[in-house]
Design a protein around this motif. Structure first.
Motif, PDB file in Angstrom:
ATOM      1  N   VAL A 158       0.838  -1.201   0.000  1.00 47.86           N
ATOM      2  CA  VAL A 158       0.000   0.000   0.000  1.00 47.86           C
ATOM      3  C   VAL A 158       0.873   1.252   0.000  1.00 47.86           C
ATOM      4  O   VAL A 158       1.850   1.349   0.735  1.00 47.86           O
ATOM      5  N   GLY A 159       0.508   2.197  -0.841  1.00 49.94           N
ATOM      6  CA  GLY A 159       1.264   3.436  -0.946  1.00 49.94           C
ATOM      7  C   GLY A 159       2.217   3.482  -2.124  1.00 49.94           C
ATOM      8  O   GLY A 159       2.763   4.549  -2.444  1.00 49.94           O
ATOM      9  N   LEU A 160       2.419   2.332  -2.785  1.00 52.39           N
ATOM     10  CA  LEU A 160       3.290   2.297  -3.958  1.00 52.39           C
ATOM     11  C   LEU A 160       2.510   2.663  -5.219  1.00 52.39           C
ATOM     12  O   LEU A 160       1.313   2.380  -5.332  1.00 52.39           O
ATOM     13  N   ARG A 161       3.189   3.280  -6.157  1.00 48.79           N
ATOM     14  CA  ARG A 161       2.566   3.537  -7.448  1.00 48.79           C
ATOM     15  C   ARG A 161       2.362   2.203  -8.175  1.00 48.79           C
ATOM     16  O   ARG A 161       3.176   1.283  -8.038  1.00 48.79           O
ATOM     17  N   ILE A 162       1.284   2.120  -8.935  1.00 50.89           N
ATOM     18  CA  ILE A 162       1.007   0.890  -9.677  1.00 50.89           C
ATOM     19  C   ILE A 162       2.145   0.576 -10.644  1.00 50.89           C
ATOM     20  O   ILE A 162       2.480  -0.585 -10.870  1.00 50.89           O
ATOM     21  N   THR A 163       2.766   1.601 -11.196  1.00 50.53           N
ATOM     22  CA  THR A 163       3.903   1.367 -12.094  1.00 50.53           C
ATOM     23  C   THR A 163       5.041   0.672 -11.359  1.00 50.53           C
ATOM     24  O   THR A 163       5.719  -0.193 -11.927  1.00 50.53           O
ATOM     25  N   ALA A 164       5.257   1.039 -10.085  1.00 48.31           N
ATOM     26  CA  ALA A 164       6.298   0.382  -9.286  1.00 48.31           C
ATOM     27  C   ALA A 164       5.901  -1.055  -8.962  1.00 48.31           C
ATOM     28  O   ALA A 164       6.752  -1.956  -8.933  1.00 48.31           O
ATOM     29  N   VAL A 165       4.607  -1.276  -8.724  1.00 47.29           N
ATOM     30  CA  VAL A 165       4.115  -2.634  -8.465  1.00 47.29           C
ATOM     31  C   VAL A 165       4.338  -3.505  -9.690  1.00 47.29           C
ATOM     32  O   VAL A 165       4.816  -4.644  -9.593  1.00 47.29           O
ATOM     33  N   LEU A 169       6.680  -6.855  -9.905  1.00 42.95           N
ATOM     34  CA  LEU A 169       6.086  -8.148 -10.244  1.00 42.95           C
ATOM     35  C   LEU A 169       6.553  -8.665 -11.593  1.00 42.95           C
ATOM     36  O   LEU A 169       6.501  -9.870 -11.853  1.00 42.95           O
ATOM     37  N   GLY A 170       6.971  -7.752 -12.454  1.00 38.85           N
ATOM     38  CA  GLY A 170       7.297  -8.157 -13.813  1.00 38.85           C
ATOM     39  C   GLY A 170       6.047  -8.566 -14.569  1.00 38.85           C
ATOM     40  O   GLY A 170       6.070  -9.480 -15.388  1.00 38.85           O
ATOM     41  N   ALA A 171       4.930  -7.879 -14.268  1.00 40.99           N
ATOM     42  CA  ALA A 171       3.647  -8.213 -14.895  1.00 40.99           C
ATOM     43  C   ALA A 171       2.797  -6.956 -14.981  1.00 40.99           C
ATOM     44  O   ALA A 171       2.981  -6.008 -14.212  1.00 40.99           O
ATOM     45  N   ARG A 172       1.858  -6.955 -15.922  1.00 35.88           N
ATOM     46  CA  ARG A 172       0.985  -5.798 -16.138  1.00 35.88           C
ATOM     47  C   ARG A 172      -0.240  -5.862 -15.234  1.00 35.88           C
ATOM     48  O   ARG A 172      -0.779  -6.937 -14.957  1.00 35.88           O
ATOM     49  N   VAL A 173      -0.682  -4.686 -14.787  1.00 32.60           N
ATOM     50  CA  VAL A 173      -1.924  -4.544 -14.028  1.00 32.60           C
ATOM     51  C   VAL A 173      -2.864  -3.701 -14.887  1.00 32.60           C
ATOM     52  O   VAL A 173      -2.886  -2.468 -14.782  1.00 32.60           O
ATOM     53  N   PRO A 174      -3.645  -4.335 -15.769  1.00 32.11           N
ATOM     54  CA  PRO A 174      -4.505  -3.572 -16.682  1.00 32.11           C
ATOM     55  C   PRO A 174      -5.557  -2.736 -15.965  1.00 32.11           C
ATOM     56  O   PRO A 174      -5.915  -1.659 -16.420  1.00 32.11           O
ATOM     57  N   PHE A 175      -6.082  -3.268 -14.845  1.00 34.32           N
ATOM     58  CA  PHE A 175      -7.050  -2.488 -14.080  1.00 34.32           C
ATOM     59  C   PHE A 175      -7.091  -3.004 -12.650  1.00 34.32           C
ATOM     60  O   PHE A 175      -6.526  -4.051 -12.320  1.00 34.32           O
ATOM     61  N   LEU A 176      -7.730  -2.224 -11.785  1.00 36.74           N
ATOM     62  CA  LEU A 176      -7.897  -2.630 -10.392  1.00 36.74           C
ATOM     63  C   LEU A 176      -9.307  -2.279  -9.952  1.00 36.74           C
ATOM     64  O   LEU A 176     -10.025  -1.521 -10.625  1.00 36.74           O
ATOM     65  N   THR A 177      -9.725  -2.847  -8.826  1.00 37.07           N
ATOM     66  CA  THR A 177     -11.059  -2.594  -8.287  1.00 37.07           C
ATOM     67  C   THR A 177     -10.912  -1.881  -6.952  1.00 37.07           C
ATOM     68  O   THR A 177     -10.199  -2.354  -6.065  1.00 37.07           O
ATOM     69  N   ARG A 178     -11.566  -0.737  -6.831  1.00 39.63           N
ATOM     70  CA  ARG A 178     -11.490   0.082  -5.618  1.00 39.63           C
ATOM     71  C   ARG A 178     -12.901   0.478  -5.198  1.00 39.63           C
ATOM     72  O   ARG A 178     -13.649   1.049  -5.987  1.00 39.63           O
ATOM     73  N   PHE A 179     -13.274   0.148  -3.956  1.00 40.34           N
ATOM     74  CA  PHE A 179     -14.614   0.439  -3.451  1.00 40.34           C
ATOM     75  C   PHE A 179     -15.692  -0.140  -4.361  1.00 40.34           C
ATOM     76  O   PHE A 179     -16.741   0.456  -4.585  1.00 40.34           O
ATOM     77  N   GLY A 180     -15.410  -1.328  -4.919  1.00 44.01           N
ATOM     78  CA  GLY A 180     -16.387  -1.997  -5.765  1.00 44.01           C
ATOM     79  C   GLY A 180     -16.451  -1.482  -7.186  1.00 44.01           C
ATOM     80  O   GLY A 180     -17.255  -1.967  -7.979  1.00 44.01           O
ATOM     81  N   GLN A 181     -15.600  -0.505  -7.537  1.00 41.24           N
ATOM     82  CA  GLN A 181     -15.614   0.067  -8.877  1.00 41.24           C
ATOM     83  C   GLN A 181     -14.291  -0.207  -9.592  1.00 41.24           C
ATOM     84  O   GLN A 181     -13.217  -0.102  -8.999  1.00 41.24           O
TER      85      GLN A 181
END
Length: 220
Positions: A158-165, A169-181
């Motif tokens: 928590v607190g890291l930029r998604i680009t750093a994540v 991980l060496g993997a793409r995060v196309p989208f995430l879910t926050r508060f059900g959205q």
């Protein structure tokens, strides 16, 4: 891990069996002792008759040693009350509540209690929130070699930029879910508590990704 489940209906019983198959210890609470029959003869976990927000009942279920709690009874009020008792009295952050009312579920998520509303219910969604290793594929390509998994992350991320994540991980995060959205992250998006990551991976890379997210990240 030791997981306590309140409610032994169809969802609670299937969740308990799934967790036990993954090698975790499980305790199930229900007011109706007959409900424990749903667990089947091969279930070896603990069963406790009583109300899931009763402190004596929770202690009997091993809440003091628990790593997670799932409130999946048929009552919204009981589920949210139990979730709050477990978080506030026993200091367990890894809590999920089943909420029938979608609007109320979003409110409770904003209060820090991850919720799953009936309209989008599946027991694997609770697994994803309780266990980073509990990821289930949201999508597979026709060849079966690539999948999209939804998984939570250790609080250390928590607190890291998604680009750093993504870089870690060496993997793409196309989208995430926050508060059900759902949301598509950009370069400035920061991972928040309760976010669920949707990660594109090959089948062979799933254990590595799950293992990394199950613990705090190495220094980035």
């Amino acid at each position: 891990m030791h997981i306590v489940i309140m409610g032994c209906g169809r969802v609670g019983s299937s969740l308990a069996r799934a967790l036990e198959r993954r090698g975790h210890s499980v305790a199930v609470i229900d007011q109706d002792a007959d409900a424990f029959r749903r667990l089947g003869p091969d279930f070896h976990g603990r069963t406790v008759k009583g109300i899931g927000f009763d402190r004596k009942v929770l202690v009997a279920a091993g809440i003091r040693e628990a790593d997670g709690f799932a409130a999946v009874s048929s009552g919204d009020n009981s589920n949210i009350l139990a979730a709050r008792v477990v978080r506030e009295t026993y200091g367990i952050d890894n809590v999920v509540a089943r909420i029938y009312d979608q609007g109320r579920a979003e409110v409770y998520e904003r209060l820090g209690i991850p919720s799953v509303a009936t309209v989008k219910w599946a027991s694997d969604q609770v697994l994803r929130r309780l266990l980073p290793e509990g990821s289930e594929p949201q999508w597979r390509d026709p060849s079966g070699q690539v999948r999209l998994i939804q998984v939570g992350a250790d609080d250390g991320w928590v607190g890291l930029r998604i680009t750093a994540v993504e870089q870690a991980l060496g993997a793409r995060v196309p989208f995430l879910t926050r508060f059900g959205q759902g949301m598509v992250p950009n370069e400035s998006t920061i991972l928040q508590d309760g976010d669920m990551l949707s990660i594109a991976v090959t089948n062979e890379d799933v254990p590595r990704i799950e293992g990394l997210l199950a613990q705090p990240p190495a220094k980035i």
